[in-house]
Write a protein that holds these residues in place. Structure first.
Motif, mmCIF file in Angstrom:
data_model
loop_
_atom_site.group_PDB
_atom_site.id
_atom_site.type_symbol
_atom_site.label_atom_id
_atom_site.label_comp_id
_atom_site.label_asym_id
_atom_site.label_seq_id
_atom_site.Cartn_x
_atom_site.Cartn_y
_atom_site.Cartn_z
ATOM 1 N N SER A 139 48.438 -12.875 -5.017
ATOM 2 C CA SER A 139 49.452 -11.887 -4.627
ATOM 3 C C SER A 139 50.567 -12.527 -3.802
ATOM 4 O O SER A 139 51.691 -12.050 -3.789
ATOM 5 N N ASP A 140 50.256 -13.633 -3.106
ATOM 6 C CA ASP A 140 51.315 -14.302 -2.336
ATOM 7 C C ASP A 140 52.100 -15.284 -3.212
ATOM 8 O O ASP A 140 52.906 -16.071 -2.713
ATOM 9 N N THR B 187 50.987 -17.880 -4.859
ATOM 10 C CA THR B 187 50.468 -19.244 -4.971
ATOM 11 C C THR B 187 49.503 -19.354 -6.153
ATOM 12 O O THR B 187 48.966 -18.366 -6.638
#
Length: 589
Positions: free
Chosen positions: A321-322, A324
């Motif tokens: 979700s970030d 990465t």
RNA sequence: GGUCGCGUAGCUCAGUUGGAUAGAGCAUCUGCCUUCUAAGCAGACGGUCAGAGGUUCGAAUCCUCUCGCGAUCACCA
């Protein structure tokens, strides 16, 4: 065209002439040893089309074959099996063609090229027995694929980034006193591995201290200061902090040097190294592409997934979700990168069977993304190497270290050799080299003769055998043959076409004949075990020949010449097939 | 629990488009070095192919179920 194809055509012809029936398939098998014959036609399947008894059918076909094929001497029928005896001329003809062919067994190089990944170590742990199995399998499968006519690139991906690396670096900074491989005399990978262990020890101490202070286990594990420091170090590394990056480079180099030493001892090599620090960002753009094509979908929190429930699998995340990357993202990107770099049309991944699911998913994703080479991906999955005490665990000190094991095998070879005392005239250096060849031969054969999928139970107490179905047994036979060739000081190069073969000689030629198809089969199945077992059969056959007939002592010149030629050819095949396993053969032992 | 893999002689393993009496090595026991290397050869002993059904002329091999062992089912790698 081999005999089988010729015979198949003639059998069809026979059945067509005699019974007026067109056969669809003709099934052959090698004749079992208890019966007279070289090749056997199974007549049962034909009975569906031809209304007669199996014996009558066999007789009829047999009579026809003998009348129409000069290479068939005679036949016999047992139940529904038509055993065909081939004439000596057939075998002599085959042998004459291949006996001096240096590429016997190998296919000519075709268009296809393939990349084989193996080893793929972590830089904070020295190589152990599990890696040895991986390396031997990967190397051997590469060689087998080459022999089957493919262009092969060998590669490893080095796991050189992440929090685990920072742990070793931090521990070295804290407790290292500027130790280096030079100052300690330790191999670099061992030195760094020690600091990884030291980190773990310090971490555990801090955790128990925090727990004594009243923290829960989870809190303590998350809040231990040394872990926080390691995480901070990772952030600095990712930000490109000069000092951290410098230390990272230095310590990694120590590890690479250490690995190189072990690889050299093991006799494996690579055409190209990939480093995760270079590849961990790959694949993100592919995720974007997949989103556009609706192969992936985005959840509300921003993470990206693929739904494989239609294929009987789960949903799998491909981007956090970030934003990465996860392991899968990186593997997708790396695969695509490799195809770009080398224009390969397939890949083999030598990775333990605990990742079966991961590779199933990876291959499926690449297929869905529409890469045609995704059809030619193969996970060379192998079972774990277990100890009698259970799984190898580095933290519990129950690992069998690769360097130690090689050392031990070499020492055992030395003990046995000295006891037998056959090495008069060898220098110390030559002897040491020989012990290494034998010790490694024992280890490699022991591991490669087993079907890759099966788990191996390795008992360090009962050392690897040197007798029976082992590497040294086969090496010994090779050395024996070389001894004969050294003594055969006459010209035995002329092919022989007039000669009456005895049973042992015939068996040997038959076994030689199987070599090319065995190589192909091993390549198709990615199985060095097939090569190992083939070679063992060949060697057993030769030893029986060797002990039962006289080679150099016979009166008959033709016989003597032929037997020397045969011995040489067997030696050549042993050397060639063992090379496919990555095992060397000695001139003496 | 779902999925995948494995289960063959006391032990380690072969047995690959389904074929004849399931094969080797180790271990135990017999023989064979005044002839080419005895790390070898020749032989003996050792089996409910995990179990039960099924398909087939024929099953260790293919199908179904059961049992046992292992792996896997993370916004780890």
């Amino acid at each position: 065209m081999n005999v089988q194809d010729v015979l198949a055509a003639q059998v069809k012809e026979a059945v067509s002439n005699i019974f007026n029936v067109t056969l669809e398939t003709v099934e052959f098998q090698p004749t079992r040893k208890d019966f007279e014959g070289d090749i056997t036609l199974v007549t049962f399947p034909m009975l569906r089309q031809i209304k007669t008894s199996p014996v009558k059918l066999g007789e009829a076909i047999g009579d026809y074959l003998v009348a129409h094929n000069q290479e068939i001497e005679k036949f016999n029928v047992v139940q529904g099996f038509l055993n065909i005896v081939l004439a000596d001329a057939y075998y002599l003809n085959f042998f004459g063609k291949v006996k001096d062919d240096p590429d016997f067994g190998k296919a000519s190089v075709g268009e296809e090229s393939i990349m084989v990944e193996y080893s793929s170590p972590n830089t904070n742990k020295p190589l152990h027995l599990g890696h040895i199995r991986n390396n031997l399998l990967g190397y051997s499968v590469s060689e087998i694929l080459k022999a089957s006519g493919k262009k092969v690139y060998k590669t490893q991906i080095i796991n050189d980034r992440g929090i685990h690396i920072c742990k070793s670096m931090l521990a070295w900074q804290r407790f290292g006193n500027d130790e280096t491989p030079e100052s300690t005399g330790l191999k670099g990978d061992k030195l760094v591995g020690n600091y990884y262990v030291k980190f773990d020890k310090a971490y555990k101490e801090e955790v128990s201290y925090l727990q004594a202070q009243g923290k829960t286990e989870d809190e303590a594990k998350a809040e231990a200061p040394i872990l926080k420091d390691a995480q901070e170090m990772l952030r600095k590394w990712e930000a490109g902090d000069a000092e951290v990056v410098e230390l990272w480079k230095t310590m990694n180099q120590w590890v690479y040097d250490g690995f190189e030493e072990t690889y050299a001892k093991l006799g494996v090599d690579f055409d190209k190294n990939y480093y995760e620090s270079n590849t961990y960002l790959l694949g993100k753009n592919v995720v974007a592409e997949g989103l556009e094509k609706d192969i992936f979908y985005r959840k509300d929190d921003g993470s990206v997934w693929i739904d494989l429930t239609d294929e009987g699998l789960d949903e799998k995340i491909v981007l956090r979700s970030d934003g990465t990357a996860v392991y899968m993202t990186q593997d997708i990107g790396t695969a695509i990168q490799r195809v770009k770099d080398y224009h390969i049309n397939g890949m083999v991944y030598t990775v333990g069977n605990e990742q079966d699911y991961h590779f199933k998913v990876l291959f499926l994703i690449l297929k869905k993304l529409g890469y045609e080479w995704a059809e030619n991906l193969y996970h060379l999955s192998y079972g774990m190497v277990d100890l009698p005490s259970g799984k190898m665990k580095s933290r519990e000190g129950t690992v069998v270290d690769a360097d130690d094991l090689i050392e031990e095998m070499t020492a055992t070879a030395k003990n046995i050799s000295e006891e037998l005392g056959k090495l008069d005239g060898y220098s110390e250096a030559e002897k040491e080299e020989l012990y290494r060849i034998i010790g490694l031969g024992a280890l490699k054969y022991y591991i490669l003769k087993v079907d890759p999928r099966k788990r191996i139970l390795f008992n360090p107490e009962e050392s690897v055998d040197f007798q029976g179905n082992t590497g040294p047994f086969i090496q010994y036979t090779y050395a024996r043959i070389q001894s004969i060739l050294r003594k055969a000081e006459f010209d035995y190069s002329n092919p022989i076409f007039e000669y009456s073969l005895n049973e042992k000689e015939k068996q040997l030629i038959k076994q030689l004949q199987l070599y090319p198809e065995t190589v192909q089969l091993a390549a198709e199945n990615h199985s060095p075990a097939l090569i190992a077992n083939y070679t063992y059969e060949l060697v057993k056959e030769f030893n029986s020949f060797y002990q039962n007939v006289t080679i150099l002592g016979t009166e008959d010149e033709t016989e003597k010449n032929f037997r020397v030629q045969l011995s040489k050819a067997v030696g050549d095949v042993i050397k060639s097939s063992f090379a496919l396993l990555g095992i060397q053969v000695p001139e003496r032992m």
